[in-house]
Design a protein around this motif. Structure first.
Motif, PDB file in Angstrom:
ATOM      1  N   TRP A  21      -7.806  -9.083   3.910  1.00  9.11           N
ATOM      2  CA  TRP A  21      -6.647  -9.290   4.776  1.00  9.11           C
ATOM      3  C   TRP A  21      -6.396  -8.053   5.632  1.00  9.11           C
ATOM      4  O   TRP A  21      -6.032  -8.160   6.804  1.00  9.11           O
ATOM      5  CB  TRP A  21      -5.419  -9.609   3.923  1.00  9.11           C
ATOM      6  N   ILE A  22      -6.578  -6.882   5.028  1.00  9.89           N
ATOM      7  CA  ILE A  22      -6.372  -5.635   5.767  1.00  9.89           C
ATOM      8  C   ILE A  22      -7.386  -5.504   6.896  1.00  9.89           C
ATOM      9  O   ILE A  22      -7.038  -5.187   8.034  1.00  9.89           O
ATOM     10  CB  ILE A  22      -6.433  -4.415   4.823  1.00  9.89           C
ATOM     11  N   VAL A  23      -8.653  -5.742   6.589  1.00  9.02           N
ATOM     12  CA  VAL A  23      -9.672  -5.548   7.624  1.00  9.02           C
ATOM     13  C   VAL A  23      -9.513  -6.573   8.743  1.00  9.02           C
ATOM     14  O   VAL A  23      -9.691  -6.256   9.922  1.00  9.02           O
ATOM     15  CB  VAL A  23     -11.101  -5.533   7.019  1.00  9.02           C
ATOM     16  N   LEU A  93      -1.082  -1.445  11.423  1.00  7.16           N
ATOM     17  CA  LEU A  93      -2.504  -1.238  11.708  1.00  7.16           C
ATOM     18  C   LEU A  93      -2.829  -1.144  13.191  1.00  7.16           C
ATOM     19  O   LEU A  93      -3.935  -0.743  13.547  1.00  7.16           O
ATOM     20  CB  LEU A  93      -3.338  -2.341  11.049  1.00  7.16           C
ATOM     21  N   ARG A  94      -1.889  -1.469  14.045  1.00  7.32           N
ATOM     22  CA  ARG A  94      -2.152  -1.317  15.477  1.00  7.32           C
ATOM     23  C   ARG A  94      -2.348   0.157  15.844  1.00  7.32           C
ATOM     24  O   ARG A  94      -2.934   0.486  16.864  1.00  7.32           O
ATOM     25  CB  ARG A  94      -1.015  -1.933  16.296  1.00  7.32           C
ATOM     26  N   HIS A  95      -1.884   1.063  14.976  1.00 10.42           N
ATOM     27  CA  HIS A  95      -2.003   2.500  15.227  1.00 10.42           C
ATOM     28  C   HIS A  95      -3.367   3.069  14.822  1.00 10.42           C
ATOM     29  O   HIS A  95      -3.691   4.191  15.197  1.00 10.42           O
ATOM     30  CB  HIS A  95      -0.913   3.267  14.468  1.00 10.42           C
ATOM     31  N   VAL A  96      -4.140   2.322  14.031  1.00 10.36           N
ATOM     32  CA  VAL A  96      -5.440   2.829  13.571  1.00 10.36           C
ATOM     33  C   VAL A  96      -6.328   3.081  14.780  1.00 10.36           C
ATOM     34  O   VAL A  96      -6.444   2.250  15.673  1.00 10.36           O
ATOM     35  CB  VAL A  96      -6.103   1.831  12.604  1.00 10.36           C
ATOM     36  N   GLY A  97      -6.945   4.269  14.800  1.00  4.44           N
ATOM     37  CA  GLY A  97      -7.828   4.634  15.906  1.00  4.44           C
ATOM     38  C   GLY A  97      -7.160   5.508  16.955  1.00  4.44           C
ATOM     39  O   GLY A  97      -7.834   6.065  17.817  1.00  4.44           O
ATOM     40  N   ARG A  98      -5.828   5.620  16.876  1.00  4.71           N
ATOM     41  CA  ARG A  98      -5.154   6.512  17.820  1.00  4.71           C
ATOM     42  C   ARG A  98      -5.429   7.952  17.446  1.00  4.71           C
ATOM     43  O   ARG A  98      -5.492   8.306  16.274  1.00  4.71           O
ATOM     44  CB  ARG A  98      -3.642   6.260  17.803  1.00  4.71           C
ATOM     45  N   THR A 107      -4.355   5.126   9.118  1.00  7.76           N
ATOM     46  CA  THR A 107      -5.739   4.941   8.656  1.00  7.76           C
ATOM     47  C   THR A 107      -5.862   5.364   7.198  1.00  7.76           C
ATOM     48  O   THR A 107      -6.453   4.649   6.372  1.00  7.76           O
ATOM     49  CB  THR A 107      -6.716   5.747   9.533  1.00  7.76           C
ATOM     50  N   ALA A 108      -5.295   6.513   6.863  1.00 11.32           N
ATOM     51  CA  ALA A 108      -5.328   7.006   5.481  1.00 11.32           C
ATOM     52  C   ALA A 108      -4.590   6.047   4.550  1.00 11.32           C
ATOM     53  O   ALA A 108      -5.051   5.773   3.431  1.00 11.32           O
ATOM     54  CB  ALA A 108      -4.713   8.405   5.402  1.00 11.32           C
ATOM     55  N   VAL A 142     -15.169   0.354   6.917  1.00  9.47           N
ATOM     56  CA  VAL A 142     -14.795  -0.276   8.193  1.00  9.47           C
ATOM     57  C   VAL A 142     -13.526   0.366   8.747  1.00  9.47           C
ATOM     58  O   VAL A 142     -13.459   0.710   9.936  1.00  9.47           O
ATOM     59  CB  VAL A 142     -14.617  -1.806   8.024  1.00  9.47           C
ATOM     60  N   VAL A 143     -12.524   0.563   7.895  1.00  7.14           N
ATOM     61  CA  VAL A 143     -11.273   1.189   8.337  1.00  7.14           C
ATOM     62  C   VAL A 143     -11.547   2.615   8.820  1.00  7.14           C
ATOM     63  O   VAL A 143     -11.042   3.037   9.862  1.00  7.14           O
ATOM     64  CB  VAL A 143     -10.218   1.191   7.202  1.00  7.14           C
ATOM     65  N   LEU A 144     -12.364   3.340   8.079  1.00  9.66           N
ATOM     66  CA  LEU A 144     -12.710   4.710   8.458  1.00  9.66           C
ATOM     67  C   LEU A 144     -13.447   4.736   9.795  1.00  9.66           C
ATOM     68  O   LEU A 144     -13.151   5.563  10.662  1.00  9.66           O
ATOM     69  CB  LEU A 144     -13.585   5.330   7.361  1.00  9.66           C
TER      70      LEU A 144
END
Length: 195
Positions: A21-23, A93-98, A107-108, A142-144
Motif C-alpha cells: 500500500w505504501i509503495v 508521501l507526496r513529499h518523497v523525493g524532494r 522518506t525515512a 523502492v522508497v529509497l
C-alpha cells in the motif's frame, strides 16, 4: 498476486502487510499537489482493495458459494479504511523525493514503517518470515530509490529511518486495528500484532 496466493500466505504476515500500500501510494502521489496526491492515493488504494477482494471472491466461489457471505462486509470495511489511509499516505508521501528536510524525513518515515512492521512480525513470531522480510526489503529499496537523489541522501535517510522503526511498527498496524474496530466495534490488540 496476494489474492491468488492467499491460501498459501494466510498463515503469514504477508496479506496484512502495509508495504504494498505504501509503495503504490508513493508511486501515484509523489511530487503532486495535496489535492491531486490525496485523490490519486485514495483511488489507487481502493482499486487495490477491490482487486484483492475480487480475487478472494473468485477463490471463495471456487471453494463454494457459502464462502461469499463474509466477503461483502470485509470489502466495505476495506474501502472505508483504505480510503482513509489513502488520504494520510497521499498527503505524506507526496513529499518523497524532494530535496529538503521534509522530503528526507518522510522518506525515512516510510522506510521506518516498513522496517518496523517486519521487525514487529519477527518479534511476534520469534522468527523472520522470509517472504515478509523480502517484501519489506523490496519496498524499502523502492522508497529509497524514489526518495534519494544522491548517495549522500541515502545516509541522511537511513539514520532517521532506524529511529522511525518503533513508531513505524505501531503505525503499520493502525489500518488493521481500524478495520477490526469498524467490523466488530472492538479493537483486538492481540490479533492486530501488538501483544
Amino acid at each position: 498476486m496476494f489474492s491468488v496466493l492467499h491460501p498459501f500466505l494466510v498463515y503469514t504476515l504477508v496479506p496484512d502487510s502495509i508495504a504494498p500500500w505504501i509503495v503504490l501510494a508513493l508511486v501515484v502521489s509523489r511530487g503532486r499537489d495535496p489535492s491531486t496526491a490525496v485523490r490519486r492515493a485514495v483511488v489507487a488504494l481502493i482499486a487495490l482493495a477491490l482487486t484483492y477482494h475480487a480475487g478472494l471472491t473468485v477463490l471463495a466461489l471456487a471453494i463454494g458459494p457459502s464462502n461469499l457471505l463474509g466477503i461483502l462486509p470485509t470489502l466495505l470495511t476495506a474501502l472505508v479504511v483504505w480510503s482513509s489511509v489513502g488520504v494520510v499516505l497521499g498527503l505524506a508521501l507526496r513529499h518523497v523525493g524532494r530535496d529538503d528536510r521534509t522530503g528526507r524525513l518522510v522518506t525515512a518515515a516510510a522506510i521506518g514503517v516498513v522496517a518496523g512492521e517486519v521487525v514487529l512480525g519477527a518479534m511476534l513470531l520469534s522468527v523472520v518470515e522470509p517472504v515478509h522480510a523480502a517484501l519489506g526489503a523490496v519496498v524499502a529499496v523502492v522508497v529509497l530509490a524514489l526518495g534519494c537523489r544522491t548517495p549522500r541522501d541515502v545516509g541522511t535517510v537511513l539514520g532517521p529511518a532506524v529511529l522511525f522503526m518503533v513508531p513505524g511498527a505501531v503505525l503499520s498496524r493502525l489500518p488493521f486495528l481500524l478495520s477490526a474496530w469498524v467490523n466488530s466495534g472492538e479493537v483486538p490488540f492481540g490479533t492486530a500484532g501488538f501483544f
